[in-house]
Design a protein around this motif. Structure first.
Motif, PDB file in Angstrom:
ATOM      1  N   LEU A 114       0.858  -1.217  -0.080  1.00 37.99           N
ATOM      2  CA  LEU A 114      -0.201  -0.021  -0.127  1.00 37.99           C
ATOM      3  C   LEU A 114       0.969   1.224   0.039  1.00 37.99           C
ATOM      4  O   LEU A 114       0.531   2.255  -0.878  1.00 37.99           O
ATOM      5  CB  LEU A 114      -0.934   0.021   1.298  1.00 37.99           C
ATOM      6  CG  LEU A 114      -1.848  -1.041   1.472  1.00 37.99           C
ATOM      7  CD1 LEU A 114      -2.740  -0.928   2.675  1.00 37.99           C
ATOM      8  CD2 LEU A 114      -2.967  -1.105   0.331  1.00 37.99           C
ATOM      9  N   VAL A 115       1.784   1.287   0.775  1.00 37.97           N
ATOM     10  CA  VAL A 115       2.528   2.552   0.793  1.00 37.97           C
ATOM     11  C   VAL A 115       3.303   2.668  -0.237  1.00 37.97           C
ATOM     12  O   VAL A 115       3.730   3.965  -0.689  1.00 37.97           O
ATOM     13  CB  VAL A 115       3.771   2.303   2.272  1.00 37.97           C
ATOM     14  CG1 VAL A 115       4.684   3.537   2.375  1.00 37.97           C
ATOM     15  CG2 VAL A 115       2.496   2.485   3.649  1.00 37.97           C
ATOM     16  N   ALA A 116       3.945   1.675  -1.033  1.00 36.71           N
ATOM     17  CA  ALA A 116       4.690   1.810  -2.123  1.00 36.71           C
ATOM     18  C   ALA A 116       3.947   2.442  -3.204  1.00 36.71           C
ATOM     19  O   ALA A 116       4.617   2.978  -4.063  1.00 36.71           O
ATOM     20  CB  ALA A 116       5.255   0.426  -2.491  1.00 36.71           C
ATOM     21  N   GLN A 117       2.717   2.616  -3.024  1.00 34.36           N
ATOM     22  CA  GLN A 117       1.974   3.278  -4.238  1.00 34.36           C
ATOM     23  C   GLN A 117       2.178   4.915  -3.936  1.00 34.36           C
ATOM     24  O   GLN A 117       1.453   5.666  -4.777  1.00 34.36           O
ATOM     25  CB  GLN A 117       0.222   3.040  -3.998  1.00 34.36           C
ATOM     26  CG  GLN A 117       0.258   1.422  -4.324  1.00 34.36           C
ATOM     27  CD  GLN A 117      -1.265   0.978  -4.211  1.00 34.36           C
ATOM     28  OE1 GLN A 117      -1.994   2.011  -4.740  1.00 34.36           O
ATOM     29  NE2 GLN A 117      -1.614  -0.296  -3.554  1.00 34.36           N
ATOM     30  N   VAL A 118       2.187   5.257  -2.615  1.00 29.35           N
ATOM     31  CA  VAL A 118       2.398   6.629  -2.387  1.00 29.35           C
ATOM     32  C   VAL A 118       3.503   7.397  -2.933  1.00 29.35           C
ATOM     33  O   VAL A 118       4.671   7.048  -2.865  1.00 29.35           O
ATOM     34  CB  VAL A 118       2.308   6.962  -0.914  1.00 29.35           C
ATOM     35  CG1 VAL A 118       2.362   8.503  -0.573  1.00 29.35           C
ATOM     36  CG2 VAL A 118       1.188   6.265  -0.128  1.00 29.35           C
ATOM     37  N   GLY A 132      -7.343  11.789   2.753  1.00 31.46           N
ATOM     38  CA  GLY A 132      -7.850  10.426   2.663  1.00 31.46           C
ATOM     39  C   GLY A 132      -6.939   9.506   2.062  1.00 31.46           C
ATOM     40  O   GLY A 132      -5.620   9.650   2.606  1.00 31.46           O
ATOM     41  N   ARG A 133      -7.253   8.361   1.419  1.00 34.71           N
ATOM     42  CA  ARG A 133      -6.266   7.317   1.025  1.00 34.71           C
ATOM     43  C   ARG A 133      -5.560   7.740  -0.297  1.00 34.71           C
ATOM     44  O   ARG A 133      -6.113   8.178  -1.209  1.00 34.71           O
ATOM     45  CB  ARG A 133      -7.404   5.818   0.819  1.00 34.71           C
ATOM     46  CG  ARG A 133      -6.787   4.775   0.978  1.00 34.71           C
ATOM     47  CD  ARG A 133      -7.817   3.523   0.783  1.00 34.71           C
ATOM     48  NE  ARG A 133      -8.317   3.508  -0.497  1.00 34.71           N
ATOM     49  CZ  ARG A 133      -9.730   3.404  -0.657  1.00 34.71           C
ATOM     50  NH1 ARG A 133     -10.304   3.270   0.279  1.00 34.71           N
ATOM     51  NH2 ARG A 133     -10.118   2.972  -1.877  1.00 34.71           N
ATOM     52  N   LEU A 134      -4.309   7.341   0.024  1.00 38.26           N
ATOM     53  CA  LEU A 134      -3.244   7.705  -1.109  1.00 38.26           C
ATOM     54  C   LEU A 134      -2.896   6.475  -1.706  1.00 38.26           C
ATOM     55  O   LEU A 134      -1.827   6.519  -2.573  1.00 38.26           O
ATOM     56  CB  LEU A 134      -2.003   8.294  -0.503  1.00 38.26           C
ATOM     57  CG  LEU A 134      -2.474   9.731   0.373  1.00 38.26           C
ATOM     58  CD1 LEU A 134      -1.044  10.328   0.825  1.00 38.26           C
ATOM     59  CD2 LEU A 134      -3.084  10.834  -0.410  1.00 38.26           C
ATOM     60  N   TRP A 135      -3.765   5.259  -1.764  1.00 37.90           N
ATOM     61  CA  TRP A 135      -3.473   3.941  -2.315  1.00 37.90           C
ATOM     62  C   TRP A 135      -4.648   3.266  -2.764  1.00 37.90           C
ATOM     63  O   TRP A 135      -5.894   3.401  -2.184  1.00 37.90           O
ATOM     64  CB  TRP A 135      -2.745   3.381  -1.378  1.00 37.90           C
ATOM     65  CG  TRP A 135      -3.276   3.347   0.090  1.00 37.90           C
ATOM     66  CD1 TRP A 135      -4.239   2.659   0.421  1.00 37.90           C
ATOM     67  CD2 TRP A 135      -2.553   4.009   1.139  1.00 37.90           C
ATOM     68  NE1 TRP A 135      -4.429   2.849   1.885  1.00 37.90           N
ATOM     69  CE2 TRP A 135      -3.491   3.494   2.215  1.00 37.90           C
ATOM     70  CE3 TRP A 135      -1.343   4.840   1.207  1.00 37.90           C
ATOM     71  CZ2 TRP A 135      -3.145   4.148   3.649  1.00 37.90           C
ATOM     72  CZ3 TRP A 135      -1.171   5.186   2.580  1.00 37.90           C
ATOM     73  CH2 TRP A 135      -2.147   5.055   3.694  1.00 37.90           C
ATOM     74  N   ASP A 136      -4.710   2.221  -3.533  1.00 38.27           N
ATOM     75  CA  ASP A 136      -5.655   1.568  -3.887  1.00 38.27           C
ATOM     76  C   ASP A 136      -5.878   0.366  -3.040  1.00 38.27           C
ATOM     77  O   ASP A 136      -4.922  -0.123  -2.254  1.00 38.27           O
ATOM     78  CB  ASP A 136      -5.393   0.821  -5.237  1.00 38.27           C
ATOM     79  CG  ASP A 136      -5.881   2.037  -6.513  1.00 38.27           C
ATOM     80  OD1 ASP A 136      -6.523   2.677  -6.091  1.00 38.27           O
ATOM     81  OD2 ASP A 136      -5.174   1.972  -7.513  1.00 38.27           O
ATOM     82  N   LEU A 137      -6.947  -0.014  -2.757  1.00 41.00           N
ATOM     83  CA  LEU A 137      -7.452  -1.236  -1.558  1.00 41.00           C
ATOM     84  C   LEU A 137      -8.602  -1.599  -1.942  1.00 41.00           C
ATOM     85  O   LEU A 137      -9.617  -1.332  -2.247  1.00 41.00           O
ATOM     86  CB  LEU A 137      -7.502  -0.511  -0.121  1.00 41.00           C
ATOM     87  CG  LEU A 137      -7.835  -1.415   0.807  1.00 41.00           C
ATOM     88  CD1 LEU A 137      -6.556  -2.278   1.224  1.00 41.00           C
ATOM     89  CD2 LEU A 137      -8.127  -0.822   2.166  1.00 41.00           C
TER      90      LEU A 137
END
Length: 263
Positions: A114-118, A132-137
């Motif tokens: 997840l954090v790698a997507q930021v 909010g969310r900075l990644w896809d989930l």
């Protein structure tokens, strides 16, 4: 103070629009002709270098905030700090992080992906704190995280924003303590967090706290929209220390139970 107030205004708008829509009703119940004093806000993150506690603290340090207290919640695998501004009217800031390295290899792998997507450049300035969310989930991954750590699943689903704002009970004329506030809210249909007792702490530790249970809010996952716990509202009464000053810190045993407002 103006730029600081602007940041808290943005955090508030995100909080009431996305995480805790019932905050409007709480205000209507408790306001007494003047704005409610916000004792503190709380932010959550993952304890990885790119997005850790220190990264979330930077915008507040730039506004003149100073780090004061350190806290560890071993059972929940959390580390936390609180920050105060020289202007006592500015809210305190409580930032916690999940000590990812203490979690299972499976959870570590999910969070690292997840954090790698930021994009690290998106974490400069302060806007990311309320974006909010900075990644896809996806929904299944959220459920997998929730099985091990409610905290991890909350951060994964909601990303950045105020987990809660906090009404200063000291300001209120109609209520002398958190129990009185709880009764008022319960009478108006709110569920109160009763983990560890509905009031956490007392005059002996110079702080008492209570909170609503989190609103359930819709969250768009990559493959579905589901309704899950969002943000909640907290209430804090601070007591005068022997030196005549109002206690400004936090009590780890109480904060541990406040975390469970999002369960």
């Amino acid at each position: 103070m103006d730029s600081g107030q602007a940041l808290f205004d943005k955090l508030w708008q995100d909080y009431i629009n996305r995480l805790c829509p019932s905050a409007h009703k709480v205000h209507a119940l408790l306001e007494e002709g003047q704005p409610l004093i916000n004792d503190h806000i709380a932010l959550r993150t993952f304890g990885l270098p790119k997005v850790g506690l220190e990264v979330l603290a930077r915008p507040f340090l730039a506004l003149g905030y100073q780090q004061k207290g350190d806290y560890t919640f071993e059972a929940k695998k959390l580390n936390a700090c609180h920050f105060e501004h020289p202007d006592p009217l500015m809210p305190k800031v409580f930032i916690s992080e999940l000590m990812v390295e203490q979690c299972s290899p499976a959870l570590q792998a999910i969070v690292e992906k997840l954090v790698a997507q930021v994009d690290a450049s998106s974490l400069t300035g302060s806007d990311f704190l309320h974006q909010g969310r900075l990644w896809d989930l996806d929904w299944a991954t959220y459920q997998t995280l929730a099985e091990e750590s409610e905290y991890a699943s909350w951060v994964a689903a909601h990303g950045y924003g105020a987990n809660h704002f906090t009404v200063s009970v000291n300001q209120l004329n109609a209520h002398d303590d958190c129990l009185s506030v709880n009764n008022r809210l319960r009478d108006n249909g709110f569920a109160i967090n009763e983990s560890g007792g509905e009031v956490k702490g007392d005059a002996s530790v110079y702080l008492e706290q209570s909170s609503t249970m989190a609103d359930r809010v819709p969250v768009a996952f990559s493959d579905d929209t589901q309704t899950i716990p969002g943000g909640f509202y907290e209430f804090a009464k601070r007591y005068v220390l022997p030196n005549g000053e109002l206690y400004q810190g936090f009590v780890a045993a109480s904060a541990d139970k406040i975390f469970e407002s999002t369960h």
